[in-house]
Design a protein around this motif. Sequence first.
Motif, PDB file in Angstrom:
ATOM      1  N   GLY A 310      33.103  33.900  46.303  1.00 25.14           N
ATOM      2  CA  GLY A 310      33.629  34.791  45.467  1.00 25.14           C
ATOM      3  C   GLY A 310      35.016  34.303  44.817  1.00 25.14           C
ATOM      4  N   PRO A 311      36.035  33.946  45.647  1.00 30.13           N
ATOM      5  CA  PRO A 311      37.165  33.483  45.097  1.00 30.13           C
ATOM      6  C   PRO A 311      37.089  32.073  44.644  1.00 30.13           C
ATOM      7  N   VAL A 312      36.014  31.185  45.119  1.00 27.62           N
ATOM      8  CA  VAL A 312      35.927  29.848  44.334  1.00 27.62           C
ATOM      9  C   VAL A 312      35.541  30.289  42.871  1.00 27.62           C
ATOM     10  N   LEU A 313      34.543  31.190  42.838  1.00 25.86           N
ATOM     11  CA  LEU A 313      34.094  31.549  41.608  1.00 25.86           C
ATOM     12  C   LEU A 313      35.225  32.051  40.394  1.00 25.86           C
ATOM     13  N   ALA A 314      36.195  32.911  41.060  1.00 24.72           N
ATOM     14  CA  ALA A 314      37.205  33.402  40.410  1.00 24.72           C
ATOM     15  C   ALA A 314      38.160  32.422  39.965  1.00 24.72           C
ATOM     16  N   ALA A 317      36.307  30.633  36.956  1.00 30.25           N
ATOM     17  CA  ALA A 317      36.165  31.247  35.746  1.00 30.25           C
ATOM     18  C   ALA A 317      37.577  31.345  35.228  1.00 30.25           C
ATOM     19  N   SER A 318      38.680  31.700  35.940  1.00 29.52           N
ATOM     20  CA  SER A 318      39.670  32.211  35.318  1.00 29.52           C
ATOM     21  C   SER A 318      40.656  30.967  34.660  1.00 29.52           C
ATOM     22  N   LEU A 319      40.155  29.681  35.210  1.00 31.22           N
ATOM     23  CA  LEU A 319      40.699  28.556  34.777  1.00 31.22           C
ATOM     24  C   LEU A 319      40.082  27.754  33.566  1.00 31.22           C
ATOM     25  N   ILE A 320      39.066  27.970  33.739  1.00 32.41           N
ATOM     26  CA  ILE A 320      37.896  27.328  32.493  1.00 32.41           C
ATOM     27  C   ILE A 320      38.627  27.071  31.346  1.00 32.41           C
ATOM     28  N   HIS A 330      35.320  34.659  25.806  1.00 28.47           N
ATOM     29  CA  HIS A 330      34.619  35.260  26.764  1.00 28.47           C
ATOM     30  C   HIS A 330      33.851  34.456  27.822  1.00 28.47           C
ATOM     31  N   VAL A 331      34.194  34.985  29.045  1.00 25.60           N
ATOM     32  CA  VAL A 331      33.545  33.990  30.332  1.00 25.60           C
ATOM     33  C   VAL A 331      32.778  35.338  31.061  1.00 25.60           C
ATOM     34  N   GLU A 332      31.585  34.461  31.390  1.00 21.67           N
ATOM     35  CA  GLU A 332      30.818  35.382  32.366  1.00 21.67           C
ATOM     36  C   GLU A 332      30.399  34.488  33.613  1.00 21.67           C
ATOM     37  N   ALA A 333      30.401  34.892  34.642  1.00 22.66           N
ATOM     38  CA  ALA A 333      30.124  33.805  35.997  1.00 22.66           C
ATOM     39  C   ALA A 333      29.516  34.559  36.926  1.00 22.66           C
ATOM     40  N   GLU A 598      42.990  41.627  41.425  1.00 23.75           N
ATOM     41  CA  GLU A 598      41.768  41.054  41.465  1.00 23.75           C
ATOM     42  C   GLU A 598      41.605  40.821  40.038  1.00 23.75           C
ATOM     43  N   LEU A 599      40.827  39.800  39.850  1.00 22.31           N
ATOM     44  CA  LEU A 599      40.482  39.101  38.553  1.00 22.31           C
ATOM     45  C   LEU A 599      40.073  40.168  37.527  1.00 22.31           C
ATOM     46  N   ASP A 600      38.905  40.970  38.089  1.00 23.58           N
ATOM     47  CA  ASP A 600      38.434  41.967  37.101  1.00 23.58           C
ATOM     48  C   ASP A 600      38.878  43.232  37.276  1.00 23.58           C
ATOM     49  N   ASP A 601      40.155  43.467  37.719  1.00 22.28           N
ATOM     50  CA  ASP A 601      41.019  44.614  37.692  1.00 22.28           C
ATOM     51  C   ASP A 601      41.925  44.654  36.421  1.00 22.28           C
ATOM     52  N   THR A 602      41.340  45.342  35.569  1.00 22.85           N
ATOM     53  CA  THR A 602      42.032  45.282  34.326  1.00 22.85           C
ATOM     54  C   THR A 602      43.097  46.394  34.153  1.00 22.85           C
TER      55      THR A 602
END
Length: 732
Positions: A310-314, A317-320, A330-333, A598-602
Amino acid sequence: MSDSASARGIGGAPLRPDAVAKVRGEFEFANDLAVERMLFGAVLRSPHPYARLISVDVEPARRIDGVRAAISAWDVPDFMFGLVERDEYVLANDYVRYVGEPVALVAADDVHVARRALAAIAVEYEPLPPLTDPVAAISAPAIHEGGNVIRHLEFSAGDARAAGEVSVEAQYHLGRQDHAFLGSEAGLAIPDDEGGVHLRLATQWLHSDRDQIAFSLGLPREKVRLSLAGVGGAFGGREDVTFQIHACLLALFTQQPVKMQFTRAESFHARRKRHPGVIWMRHQATTEGDLVAVKARIVLDGGPYASTSGPVLANTASLIQGPYRVPNGHVEAWAVRTNNPMSGAMRGFGVPQASYVHEAQMDRLAEALGMDPVELRLRNALREGDTLLFGQRLVGPTPVSEVIERCRAMPLPREQRAGEEVADVRRPGGVGRAGSLEHTRRGVGLAAVVKNIAFSESVVDESTASCVVRDGRASIQCAAVEVGQGFVTVAQQIARSVLGTGDVTVARPDTMISSAGSTSASRQTQTSGGAVEKACRTVKYRLLRYVARTHRLDINTLDLVDDHVVDADGRRLMTIAGACDGRFFQATERFVNRPTRELDDTSSDLPVHVTLGYSAQRAVVDVDLELGLVKVVQLDVCQDVGRVANPLQMRGQIEGGTLQGVGLALMENLKTEEGHVLNPDLQFYLVPTIVDAPAVHAEFVEREEPGLPFGMKGASEIPLCNALPAVAAAVR
């Protein structure tokens, strides 16, 4: 250099405290541990990537002379464990989900008896078709009660319809990398007289291991004590539990000390690897080279259990987007479960996957634009105040342009010419299969990266440290694990800089003191270093307050310098030992990095990452076009480090990290077929040696990071993240 305390403080290059013992072969690694009456533990592992477990009969093993225990899942509390998510059984009960999953344990008087005991255990499996395609896993029937999707992320920024005149896209396949540390997994578990156990081991996070052991065995945490033994390399491979629960279980079962040590093949099967996967990415830009929009789809293969997927994916995705300004994206992972080998933490933690792709894309875009790839990077380089696609605003030093420009300006090596007398070791292929200069061409490529430092995504990044000064000598206690990165040296340097004493020791980490968190995420220098600094400053204040009161002096005029108490003019008033007057001064302090979300906490304005580091690397390679052989001739590095704590150790981290990146770029690939590892040893899983090591030249950008001890921030992971795309660019 002077041998004074100040010269060996922050900015100096003192000798590592463990250096001499390691060079002489006197340092005790976990593999060297031994006590009287010690038994040897061993694990029976699944030969199938996916199968129903019908039966496990350990009775034949128990009947072998010298076997003291033989245990299957039915002898173990039905609790699960996991570094992030509890989703893995101590021993497989209903299913096995990867080749190498533990099925049974034995403890015996010697290693040979233990192996015979494993061979005697009768196991009946019902093999099932393994799920090995990570993309298919998203919608395939579940192989785990938790479902196949470990984590799904999606975020956007700007205008979803934005487009540029120039567009490039590609799909990238990323391989599997093993940590390949020299000291295989090992530890010694010793039972006590009160139903508890003491485990001495090589690990990266003592307190996490303790908590997982205690929970899975149904013990209170105070019944489980862990002490650090010498660590023979880590790189993320010791974050997860491997043998720890098994060793403690066998020790408690037999009431004798039990040592466990993996063979090399066992290490390859049982340890988690760097996440392989598939990434599709599209870049759109104006004809002048300004980035307009990026889109990315990321699928990372986590193997059957979650670990840190989970955190590896974040991170991926966040630094792509890389270290570049992009207004729209737009990023989906997805991180998914498969029946391939397990994936988990490895140096770079998701960023090498991102950096390889975004830098390959920037080179594609430069080619499509007919533009110099370095100029394209400079034109779009992030600046302080910019906002990343996932909403984090850059509030600290952001020297992206500076690291790129300084890297580009570093001298290039002279090119070898056909007909010259050149040693084989300097040719493509090296000493084993040297190429020919007639068919050799030189390539030069530059890559830039951004890497998060410290824990991210609302994980509290904290550490605790204690300091005691007695008779002029300082002792530091902190549970931060030394895995070769040099924290023990830096902790001494911090103490010398604050306390002014040259006599500083650092105690061996143990769970009897508060947690320092994991030695990962390039965090210990800044986090545990911050705790050490705070504890030392408190002790300094208490000592000087005592001196001021005892001698009727103004505390504001006093300082500690080079083992003395000095006044405002620098005059030595007394030694620190004399100032202690037979007393000791102590303090325990906690350091906490700034909070994150969290990455998805907007809904939150907090950052996702505590801080970021930037780097540029230029690779020079010679390629034999006829044989396809590659020689990395030189790597030039310019890296943002906050402040250099120890220039010698910093260069060591740069050289080691870049060589691991060279390995990932050119030779390291743990190959699998239908879930089976095809090269589980160091004969066929190739890692770079000194023969493959290029010349490495490093420069550092020092802009102190606010809120961190001495402005320092972690720097050990970025070199690997950067070497991979730089070497790939040079080969292209």
